[in-house]
Design an enzyme around this catalytic site. Structure first.
Site, PDB file in Angstrom:
ATOM      1  N   ILE A  80       0.841  -1.298  -0.008  1.00 34.08           N
ATOM      2  CA  ILE A  80       0.009   0.048  -0.008  1.00 34.08           C
ATOM      3  C   ILE A  80       0.872   1.276   0.161  1.00 34.08           C
ATOM      4  CG2 ILE A  80      -1.856   1.402   1.274  1.00 34.08           C
ATOM      5  CD1 ILE A  80      -2.712  -1.286   2.642  1.00 34.08           C
ATOM      6  N   ALA A  81       0.797   2.087  -1.008  1.00 37.09           N
ATOM      7  CA  ALA A  81       1.450   3.310  -1.022  1.00 37.09           C
ATOM      8  C   ALA A  81       0.801   4.487  -1.402  1.00 37.09           C
ATOM      9  CB  ALA A  81       2.665   3.057  -2.082  1.00 37.09           C
ATOM     10  N   GLU A 114       2.894  -8.181   6.056  1.00 36.31           N
ATOM     11  CA  GLU A 114       4.352  -7.731   6.699  1.00 36.31           C
ATOM     12  C   GLU A 114       4.434  -6.259   6.709  1.00 36.31           C
ATOM     13  OE1 GLU A 114       4.419 -11.791   5.219  1.00 36.31           O
ATOM     14  OE2 GLU A 114       4.103 -10.074   4.252  1.00 36.31           O
ATOM     15  N   ASN A 119       7.712   1.232  11.118  1.00 35.45           N
ATOM     16  CA  ASN A 119       6.694   1.937  10.388  1.00 35.45           C
ATOM     17  C   ASN A 119       5.319   1.942  11.301  1.00 35.45           C
ATOM     18  OD1 ASN A 119       4.676   3.129   8.790  1.00 35.45           O
ATOM     19  ND2 ASN A 119       5.204   1.958   6.820  1.00 35.45           N
ATOM     20  N   TYR A 126      -3.167  -0.298  10.318  1.00 39.28           N
ATOM     21  CA  TYR A 126      -3.749  -1.684  10.506  1.00 39.28           C
ATOM     22  C   TYR A 126      -4.503  -2.120  11.553  1.00 39.28           C
ATOM     23  CZ  TYR A 126      -0.377  -1.690   6.354  1.00 39.28           C
ATOM     24  OH  TYR A 126       0.093  -1.429   5.295  1.00 39.28           O
TER      25      TYR A 126
END
Length: 167
Positions: A80-81, A114, A119, A126
């Site tokens: 995801i970016a 992962e 981060n 999440y």
């Protein structure tokens, strides 16, 4: 982009296509110290029958993306970016919700991912969506040998069930 200048009406989430790869690569290289190659994305879109990818498009420009592999009844989030210029606008949440919904529509009962141990922003996102830490992959990231947290969630998570009720 400042939150005040952001117009949610100009945002759409849709399936990623090969024509998006120039923009996807721009987001990828601005987001990660060990970016995927263009050919890796081509392989995901063309050859990997398990892969599903979406993009966040703002005013005609791809500003984020997310993907996962559907393996049996589990979704494995690959990445995801969000473009650094568009962070802080909840686009990561929108992308995560999109792939979680897609996974559920395909019969998914769980999702995993992962995430770098450093981060914390991503980990908080999440956790907000019900992911829980279940383990560590030592030296998972090749650019600096950093460990990865392994996280799992049962689908649908409470946060998404609550939103369905409110809708």
């Amino acid at each position: 982009m400042s939150p005040a200048a952001f117009d949610p009406q100009k945002l759409s989430i849709r399936r990623m296509m090969l024509k998006d790869l120039d923009d996807v690569m721009r987001v990828e290289t601005r987001s990660f110290t060990a970016p995927w190659s263009r050919q890796a994305f081509v392989g995901e879109l063309v050859e990997n029958r398990l892969a599903r990818y979406v993009v966040a498009e703002y005013d005609g420009r791809v500003v984020g993306y997310a993907g996962f592999w559907m393996i049996m009844d589990e979704g494995h989030i690959t990445n995801i970016a969000v473009d650094p210029d568009f962070r802080g606008l909840k686009l990561g949440e929108r992308l995560l919700e999109a792939i979680m919904s897609m996974c559920m529509a395909l019969g998914g009962r769980k999702m995993t991912l992962e995430v770098r141990v450093t981060n914390h922003v991503a980990q908080n996102l999440y956790r907000k969506y019900g992911f829980e830490r279940v383990g560590v992959r030592k030296g998972y990231y090749t650019d600096n040998n950093e460990d990865a947290l392994i996280m799992w969630v049962d689908l649908p998570p409470k946060v998404m069930r609550d939103r369905e009720v409110q809708a």
